[in-house]
Design a protein around this motif. Structure first.
Motif, PDB file in Angstrom:
ATOM      1  N   THR A 183       0.818  -1.119  -0.040  1.00  0.00           N
ATOM      2  CA  THR A 183       0.037   0.080   0.028  1.00  0.00           C
ATOM      3  C   THR A 183       0.860   1.324  -0.013  1.00  0.00           C
ATOM      4  OG1 THR A 183      -1.754  -1.040   1.226  1.00  0.00           O
ATOM      5  CG2 THR A 183      -1.729   1.198   1.156  1.00  0.00           C
ATOM      6  N   VAL A 184       1.869   1.261   0.941  1.00  0.00           N
ATOM      7  CA  VAL A 184       2.716   2.406   0.998  1.00  0.00           C
ATOM      8  C   VAL A 184       3.471   2.720  -0.336  1.00  0.00           C
ATOM      9  CG1 VAL A 184       4.923   3.293   1.872  1.00  0.00           C
ATOM     10  CG2 VAL A 184       3.159   2.381   3.422  1.00  0.00           C
ATOM     11  N   ARG A 185       3.920   1.413  -1.211  1.00  0.00           N
ATOM     12  CA  ARG A 185       4.737   1.602  -2.371  1.00  0.00           C
ATOM     13  C   ARG A 185       3.652   2.064  -3.443  1.00  0.00           C
ATOM     14  NH1 ARG A 185       8.420   2.900  -5.656  1.00  0.00           N
ATOM     15  NH2 ARG A 185       8.947   1.712  -7.126  1.00  0.00           N
ATOM     16  N   LEU A 186       2.419   1.661  -3.638  1.00  0.00           N
ATOM     17  CA  LEU A 186       1.491   1.999  -4.375  1.00  0.00           C
ATOM     18  C   LEU A 186       1.073   3.507  -4.297  1.00  0.00           C
ATOM     19  CD1 LEU A 186      -0.599  -1.260  -4.432  1.00  0.00           C
ATOM     20  CD2 LEU A 186       0.766  -0.495  -6.410  1.00  0.00           C
ATOM     21  N   LEU A 187       0.938   3.766  -3.028  1.00  0.00           N
ATOM     22  CA  LEU A 187       0.346   5.198  -2.773  1.00  0.00           C
ATOM     23  C   LEU A 187       1.503   6.187  -3.052  1.00  0.00           C
ATOM     24  CD1 LEU A 187      -1.542   4.866   0.512  1.00  0.00           C
ATOM     25  CD2 LEU A 187      -2.467   5.209  -1.697  1.00  0.00           C
ATOM     26  N   ALA A 188       2.655   5.890  -3.037  1.00  0.00           N
ATOM     27  CA  ALA A 188       4.020   6.886  -3.228  1.00  0.00           C
ATOM     28  C   ALA A 188       4.078   6.901  -4.751  1.00  0.00           C
ATOM     29  CB  ALA A 188       5.035   6.154  -2.605  1.00  0.00           C
ATOM     30  N   VAL A 189       3.583   5.987  -5.295  1.00  0.00           N
ATOM     31  CA  VAL A 189       3.910   6.061  -7.043  1.00  0.00           C
ATOM     32  C   VAL A 189       2.699   6.751  -7.426  1.00  0.00           C
ATOM     33  CG1 VAL A 189       3.888   4.985  -9.006  1.00  0.00           C
ATOM     34  CG2 VAL A 189       5.255   4.076  -7.180  1.00  0.00           C
ATOM     35  N   TYR A 190       1.548   6.321  -6.969  1.00  0.00           N
ATOM     36  CA  TYR A 190       0.185   7.089  -7.461  1.00  0.00           C
ATOM     37  C   TYR A 190       0.194   8.455  -7.130  1.00  0.00           C
ATOM     38  CZ  TYR A 190      -4.743   7.749  -8.267  1.00  0.00           C
ATOM     39  OH  TYR A 190      -6.049   8.254  -8.885  1.00  0.00           O
ATOM     40  N   PHE A 191       0.615   8.909  -5.835  1.00  0.00           N
ATOM     41  CA  PHE A 191       0.772  10.582  -5.465  1.00  0.00           C
ATOM     42  C   PHE A 191       1.897  11.254  -5.780  1.00  0.00           C
ATOM     43  CE2 PHE A 191      -3.076   8.651  -2.906  1.00  0.00           C
ATOM     44  CZ  PHE A 191      -3.866   9.452  -3.438  1.00  0.00           C
ATOM     45  N   ASN A 192       2.966  10.439  -6.311  1.00  0.00           N
ATOM     46  CA  ASN A 192       4.344  10.918  -6.778  1.00  0.00           C
ATOM     47  C   ASN A 192       4.999  11.456  -5.526  1.00  0.00           C
ATOM     48  OD1 ASN A 192       6.239  11.569  -8.724  1.00  0.00           O
ATOM     49  ND2 ASN A 192       5.528  13.731  -8.845  1.00  0.00           N
ATOM     50  N   LEU A 193       4.765  10.548  -4.537  1.00  0.00           N
ATOM     51  CA  LEU A 193       5.412  11.033  -3.351  1.00  0.00           C
ATOM     52  C   LEU A 193       6.892  10.405  -3.331  1.00  0.00           C
ATOM     53  CD1 LEU A 193       2.787   9.744  -0.558  1.00  0.00           C
ATOM     54  CD2 LEU A 193       3.273  12.283  -1.568  1.00  0.00           C
ATOM     55  N   SER A 194       7.805  11.127  -2.575  1.00  0.00           N
ATOM     56  CA  SER A 194       9.151  10.731  -2.546  1.00  0.00           C
ATOM     57  C   SER A 194       9.825  11.257  -1.336  1.00  0.00           C
ATOM     58  CB  SER A 194       9.927  11.274  -4.014  1.00  0.00           C
ATOM     59  OG  SER A 194       9.861  12.638  -4.051  1.00  0.00           O
ATOM     60  N   LEU A 195      11.165  10.794  -1.165  1.00  0.00           N
ATOM     61  CA  LEU A 195      11.847  11.333  -0.100  1.00  0.00           C
ATOM     62  C   LEU A 195      12.519  12.665  -0.399  1.00  0.00           C
ATOM     63  CD1 LEU A 195      13.915   7.950   1.202  1.00  0.00           C
ATOM     64  CD2 LEU A 195      11.897   9.117   1.910  1.00  0.00           C
ATOM     65  N   PRO A 196      12.907  13.408   0.553  1.00  0.00           N
ATOM     66  CA  PRO A 196      13.523  14.807   0.122  1.00  0.00           C
ATOM     67  C   PRO A 196      14.686  14.470  -0.292  1.00  0.00           C
ATOM     68  CG  PRO A 196      13.356  14.554   2.794  1.00  0.00           C
ATOM     69  CD  PRO A 196      12.527  13.285   1.953  1.00  0.00           C
ATOM     70  N   THR A 197      15.135  15.545  -1.251  1.00  0.00           N
ATOM     71  CA  THR A 197      16.719  15.671  -1.877  1.00  0.00           C
ATOM     72  C   THR A 197      17.530  16.345  -1.328  1.00  0.00           C
ATOM     73  OG1 THR A 197      17.753  15.812  -3.867  1.00  0.00           O
ATOM     74  CG2 THR A 197      15.803  17.138  -3.592  1.00  0.00           C
ATOM     75  N   ILE A 198      18.973  16.072  -1.040  1.00  0.00           N
ATOM     76  CA  ILE A 198      19.744  16.936  -0.613  1.00  0.00           C
ATOM     77  C   ILE A 198      20.179  18.094  -1.725  1.00  0.00           C
ATOM     78  CG2 ILE A 198      20.512  15.464   0.998  1.00  0.00           C
ATOM     79  CD1 ILE A 198      22.891  15.027  -0.481  1.00  0.00           C
ATOM     80  N   TYR A 199      19.759  18.026  -2.741  1.00  0.00           N
ATOM     81  CA  TYR A 199      20.422  18.726  -3.889  1.00  0.00           C
ATOM     82  C   TYR A 199      19.614  19.766  -4.203  1.00  0.00           C
ATOM     83  CZ  TYR A 199      22.897  14.242  -4.600  1.00  0.00           C
ATOM     84  OH  TYR A 199      23.869  13.173  -4.329  1.00  0.00           O
ATOM     85  N   THR A 200      20.392  20.819  -4.641  1.00  0.00           N
ATOM     86  CA  THR A 200      19.682  22.362  -4.833  1.00  0.00           C
ATOM     87  C   THR A 200      19.341  22.068  -6.195  1.00  0.00           C
ATOM     88  OG1 THR A 200      21.711  23.243  -5.895  1.00  0.00           O
ATOM     89  CG2 THR A 200      21.270  23.375  -3.634  1.00  0.00           C
ATOM     90  N   LYS A 201      18.615  23.210  -6.711  1.00  0.00           N
ATOM     91  CA  LYS A 201      17.962  22.984  -8.278  1.00  0.00           C
ATOM     92  C   LYS A 201      18.966  23.111  -9.095  1.00  0.00           C
ATOM     93  CE  LYS A 201      13.923  24.994  -8.790  1.00  0.00           C
ATOM     94  NZ  LYS A 201      12.927  26.096  -8.870  1.00  0.00           N
TER      95      LYS A 201
END
Length: 205
Positions: A183-201
């Motif tokens: 469920t967590v994996r499916l919801l993350a992909v469906y809602f485009n959720l991700s861990l925060p990145t350390i890189y700047t734009k």
């Protein structure tokens, strides 16, 4: 056949299919397809067994080898029915990590390790077959990107130990914990959720 053994076999099937689909997508030859299916299916479990100094499951029980061979052949034969390779790969990969997380946790408990180590073993079992698969296919493994992948395994494995404090039977706990990973994996992909990145734009451009 007990539930954990059944889950282990189903996880082997799911990851073998994901390996075949990845190899086909990379246009590998039949031998290459078989190798990728094999390492995807048993890579994480092999690493787990080495770490806990346990007999390597697939070397002691050829059922796993037969399952991988059979799954590879059937997936290749019916590959045209899997019209959306990427979607199919994602589905079987998700099923695989859910099943293997539980297997890894159970193996850790059987070996007498603490909950934190068991959760780690569940995550290793679930993720590292896919890591080896992706590296051999010249892809950056999903676990090393910002996608929620290992996090889903950690949450499901943690839920397993929390649920052990309830009156629920082990079989129900296994089903719920595996469902949480999926469920967590499916919801993350469906809602485009991700861990925060350390890189700047600027660094990403």
């Amino acid at each position: 056949m007990n539930l954990i053994l059944l889950i282990d076999i189903l996880g082997t099937v799911a990851f073998a299919i994901s390996g075949v689909l990845t190899a086909i997508n990379k246009r590998l030859d039949p031998f290459g397809i078989l190798i990728i299916a094999f390492v995807a299916a048993i890579g994480g479990g092999t690493l787990r067994d080495i770490l806990i100094d346990a007999p390597i499951a697939w070397m002691r029980d050829l059922t796993y080898v037969y399952v991988i061979f059979g799954t590879t052949i059937l997936t290749v034969i019916f590959r045209k029915r899997l019209n959306y390779i990427r979607r199919s790969l994602f589905l079987f990969d998700t099923i695989g990590i859910a099943l293997y997380t539980i297997v890894g946790v159970e193996k850790g408990i059987a070996a007498g390790f603490s909950p934190i180590i068991c959760i780690s073993l569940g995550t290793i079992t679930a993720c590292f077959g896919g890591v080896i698969r992706d590296i051999l296919c010249n892809e950056i493994p999903i676990i090393f990107r910002k996608e929620i992948y290992a996090t889903a395994c950690i949450l499901g494995a943690s839920a397993y130990f929390l649920l052990l404090q309830t009156p629920l039977s082990t079989d129900i706990i296994v089903i719920i914990s595996g469902s949480i990973v999926m469920t967590v994996r499916l919801l993350a992909v469906y809602f485009n959720l991700s861990l925060p990145t350390i890189y700047t734009k600027e660094e990403l451009e």
